[in-house]
Design an enzyme around this catalytic site. Structure first.
Site, PDB file in Angstrom:
ATOM      1  N   LYS A  63       0.804  -1.219   0.000  1.00 38.89           N
ATOM      2  CA  LYS A  63       0.000   0.000   0.000  1.00 38.89           C
ATOM      3  C   LYS A  63       0.839   1.273   0.000  1.00 38.89           C
ATOM      4  CE  LYS A  63      -4.149  -2.059   2.020  1.00 38.89           C
ATOM      5  NZ  LYS A  63      -5.166  -2.000   3.082  1.00 38.89           N
ATOM      6  N   ALA A 123      -2.231  -2.264  15.182  1.00 38.72           N
ATOM      7  CA  ALA A 123      -1.691  -0.945  14.851  1.00 38.72           C
ATOM      8  C   ALA A 123      -1.047  -0.903  13.473  1.00 38.72           C
ATOM      9  CB  ALA A 123      -0.667  -0.524  15.913  1.00 38.72           C
TER      10      ALA A 123
END
Length: 267
Positions: A63, A123
């Site tokens: 990403k 996270a």
């Protein structure tokens, strides 16, 4: 027109099932595949694509690479620090992030109450996009329950780019849940009994993992009767947005969701 989902690993992805179902429902002449592209390989893969290629759905670990190679970047992809969507335009490759609005739509489909604070278990990149979605829905405080505080730094930085959002990080073992919404982005094996019990007071539970199903957290939420947002909900809503970007047609939500449900049931 050709499209694909890229990442590593990729064999588990439901994206081909969803997008192909959308093409079939609308009678579109298009293909959608899953292509394994390892970390560091996205730029080379994209450079080799022919003119028939229209879009790529981008998953881990690519990403950030998608953001870096794009010719134009949407504000929400920049905010999230990663792109899950690449669309070929006249100006080159455009990067976007449909995880953020997809998460917002998935939550609102199951829960229409207030969102003042939220807890995210995990996270990573998904925690960043869902945290930003919660901020867009009104959350002023987001707590991250992290297995490794140091590895949470990039996600904290992404969340803190949202004006006025307060972020804190606590160990996952403590199970310190706050707010109306609890989002889990960690594998089922990381969901301890203490953590599962601590989510009982939440108004809504959002379990991002969709395979295997149900996770301990999802099973407990269903047993309690809590509103439950699933990973398939997120996947379908973000895919519908990608579908529109790739094809110019509204994605058929019901057909795409039904195909995803059937594929999961067959696993």
């Amino acid at each position: 027109m050709r499209c694909a989902v890229v990442g590593d690993p990729i064999a588990h992805s439901l994206s081909p099932v969803l997008h192909r179902a959308g093409y079939a429902a609308l009678g579109l002449d298009a293909s959608y595949d899953a292509v394994q592209v390892p970390a560091g390989g996205l730029a080379g893969f994209v450079a080799g694509l022919g003119p028939e290629w229209r879009g790529l759905s981008v998953t881990a670990p690519l990403k950030r690479e998608a953001l870096d190679l794009a010719d134009t970047v949407s504000a929400r992809a920049e905010l999230a620090g990663g792109a899950n969507t690449l669309v070929r335009t006249e100006a080159g490759w455009a990067a976007d992030n449909t995880d953020l609005p997809g998460a917002m739509a998935a939550i609102r489909e199951r829960y229409d109450g207030p969102v003042g604070a939220a807890t995210i278990v995990g996270a990573g990149a998904t925690a960043a996009s869902t945290g930003l979605a919660l901020a867009e829905l009104g959350a002023c405080t987001v707590r991250l329950l992290a297995r490794d505080r140091a590895r949470a730094a990039e996600t904290v930085a992404a969340l803190e780019r949202h004006p006025g959002l307060e972020v804190d990080v606590v160990p996952i073992e403590g199970g310190g849940i706050i707010g109306e919404v609890v989002v889990s982005t960690v594998p089922a094996a990381a969901q301890s009994e203490v953590l599962v019990a601590a989510t009982a007071a939440a108004a809504v539970v959002f379990e991002v993992v969709y395979d295997p199903w149900p996770t301990p957290l999802a099973a407990a939420a269903a047993q309690r009767g809590q509103p439950l947002v699933t990973g398939l909900d997120l996947l379908v809503h973000q895919a519908v947005l990608q579908f529109a970007m790739y094809t110019g047609h509204d994605g058929p939500l019901d057909a795409m969701r039904s195909a995803g449900e059937q594929a999961l049931a067959a696993r």
